[in-house]
Write a protein that holds these residues in place. Structure first.
Motif, PDB file in Angstrom:
ATOM      1  N   GLN A  15       6.162  11.390  -4.020  1.00 54.54           N
ATOM      2  CA  GLN A  15       5.050  10.635  -3.434  1.00 54.54           C
ATOM      3  C   GLN A  15       5.544   9.629  -2.408  1.00 54.54           C
ATOM      4  O   GLN A  15       4.847   9.339  -1.418  1.00 54.54           O
ATOM      5  N   ALA A  18       5.957  11.637   0.680  1.00 51.78           N
ATOM      6  CA  ALA A  18       4.636  11.940   1.229  1.00 51.78           C
ATOM      7  C   ALA A  18       4.062  10.734   1.969  1.00 51.78           C
ATOM      8  O   ALA A  18       3.442  10.876   3.040  1.00 51.78           O
ATOM      9  N   LEU A  19       4.279   9.537   1.422  1.00 46.16           N
ATOM     10  CA  LEU A  19       3.776   8.319   2.071  1.00 46.16           C
ATOM     11  C   LEU A  19       4.489   8.064   3.395  1.00 46.16           C
ATOM     12  O   LEU A  19       3.875   7.608   4.369  1.00 46.16           O
ATOM     13  N   ASP A 232      -5.678  10.526   2.406  1.00 46.28           N
ATOM     14  CA  ASP A 232      -4.406  11.034   1.871  1.00 46.28           C
ATOM     15  C   ASP A 232      -3.541   9.891   1.355  1.00 46.28           C
ATOM     16  O   ASP A 232      -2.839  10.033   0.344  1.00 46.28           O
ATOM     17  N   THR A 235      -4.883   8.820  -2.016  1.00 40.83           N
ATOM     18  CA  THR A 235      -4.521   9.824  -3.017  1.00 40.83           C
ATOM     19  C   THR A 235      -3.050   9.701  -3.404  1.00 40.83           C
ATOM     20  O   THR A 235      -2.686   9.768  -4.590  1.00 40.83           O
ATOM     21  N   THR A 236      -2.196   9.513  -2.399  1.00 40.92           N
ATOM     22  CA  THR A 236      -0.757   9.360  -2.659  1.00 40.92           C
ATOM     23  C   THR A 236      -0.472   8.103  -3.458  1.00 40.92           C
ATOM     24  O   THR A 236       0.358   8.106  -4.385  1.00 40.92           O
ATOM     25  N   GLN A 237      -1.167   7.025  -3.123  1.00 44.44           N
ATOM     26  CA  GLN A 237      -0.973   5.765  -3.854  1.00 44.44           C
ATOM     27  C   GLN A 237      -1.351   5.921  -5.318  1.00 44.44           C
ATOM     28  O   GLN A 237      -0.631   5.457  -6.216  1.00 44.44           O
ATOM     29  N   TYR A 240       1.226   7.952  -7.135  1.00 43.49           N
ATOM     30  CA  TYR A 240       2.407   7.130  -7.388  1.00 43.49           C
ATOM     31  C   TYR A 240       2.181   6.218  -8.583  1.00 43.49           C
ATOM     32  O   TYR A 240       3.061   6.069  -9.452  1.00 43.49           O
TER      33      TYR A 240
END
Length: 261
Positions: A15, A18-19, A232, A235-237, A240
């Motif tokens: 993640q 991804a961030l 996005d 969602t990533t946060q 994580y």
């Protein structure tokens, strides 16, 4: 040691990558011709405790088995080559590609790179160059006394010079395409170079062989959609945070064991 700690550790690392991809997209929201990236995830190896389809008796078999995953990783990032919006600038050396294709740029070492950024300039010798001074390929030189530059949709460059009524053709812009543009290597400065994954360059006249047309006085903006990137990012946060929660929960379980056993 609790296995969930290592699984969630891979989740946190994935993640985080991804961030970084999302942050790079947002940082380039105003970069001409920029193509956004997206992270590609892949699950890691599985520990097969019980084989699916194994015999549980002479006449029966195990339907699903026992497979324990070991986490996730980012296996790659993929460039998304959807076309950005075309912005009218009315500048004669601004060119946008309406469709597929890339401009060819001659690098200082003699190699060819490729770009969708059509914001060109003139150098001291009248050559059409990028913002870094790299010339367009094939080279096009504008005469000193030219009063008007016209670029047609099929790449013909003509100028008007004093004393002549008819425009003079000074060169042709060609475009290049690849079977797999996502396989190009981004080298910065809005440039890409060919790789084995992209396939060989296919050069042709704008508007032919599936290539887009050249639109003078326009610029292709970044294809980053801010709202999509923000969703996005949220969602990533949350992903994580959930992986971090697993670490906390596993730690609490281990703490309970050490204090009570």
């Amino acid at each position: 040691m609790h296995g969930a700690l290592w699984v969630s550790k891979t989740g946190l690392a994935a993640q985080d990558t991804a961030l970084k991809t999302i942050s790079n997209n947002l940082a380039n929201v105003n970069t001409n011709g920029f193509k956004k990236d997206r992270a590609v995830f892949q699950d890691l190896l599985y520990q097969i405790k019980t084989q699916p389809g194994g015999q549980s008796s002479q006449n029966t078999e195990i339907p699903s088995g026992l497979q324990l995953g070991t986490g996730v990783r980012v296996v790659g990032t993929q460039k998304v080559f959807t076309e950005g919006n075309l912005e009218v600038t009315e500048q004669p050396l601004d060119m946008a590609i309406n469709g597929r294709g890339f401009f060819q740029i001659l690098m200082p070492d003699g190699t060819i790179s490729y770009t969708r950024d059509g914001q060109f300039h003139l150098d001291s010798e009248g050559n059409i160059v990028t913002a870094n001074g790299y010339p367009l390929e094939p080279a096009i030189t504008v005469p000193d006394d030219a009063t008007n530059i016209t670029i047609s949709t099929d790449g013909i460059v003509s100028v008007t010079v004093p004393g002549t009524a008819t425009p003079t053709q000074i060169g042709n812009i060609t475009l290049t395409d690849f079977i797999n543009p996502a396989g190009l290597e981004a080298i910065g400065n809005n440039l890409f170079v060919q790789t084995g994954a992209s396939g060989d360059p296919q050069e042709s006249t704008p508007g032919l062989d599936g290539l887009g047309t050249t639109e003078q006085g326009m610029i292709e903006t970044s294809n980053v959609e801010i709202v999509e990137e923000m969703v996005d990012m949220i969602t990533t946060q949350r992903a994580y945070e959930m992986n971090a929660k697993v670490v906390t929960t596993a730690d609490q379980m281990l703490q309970y064991v050490t204090q009570n056993l």
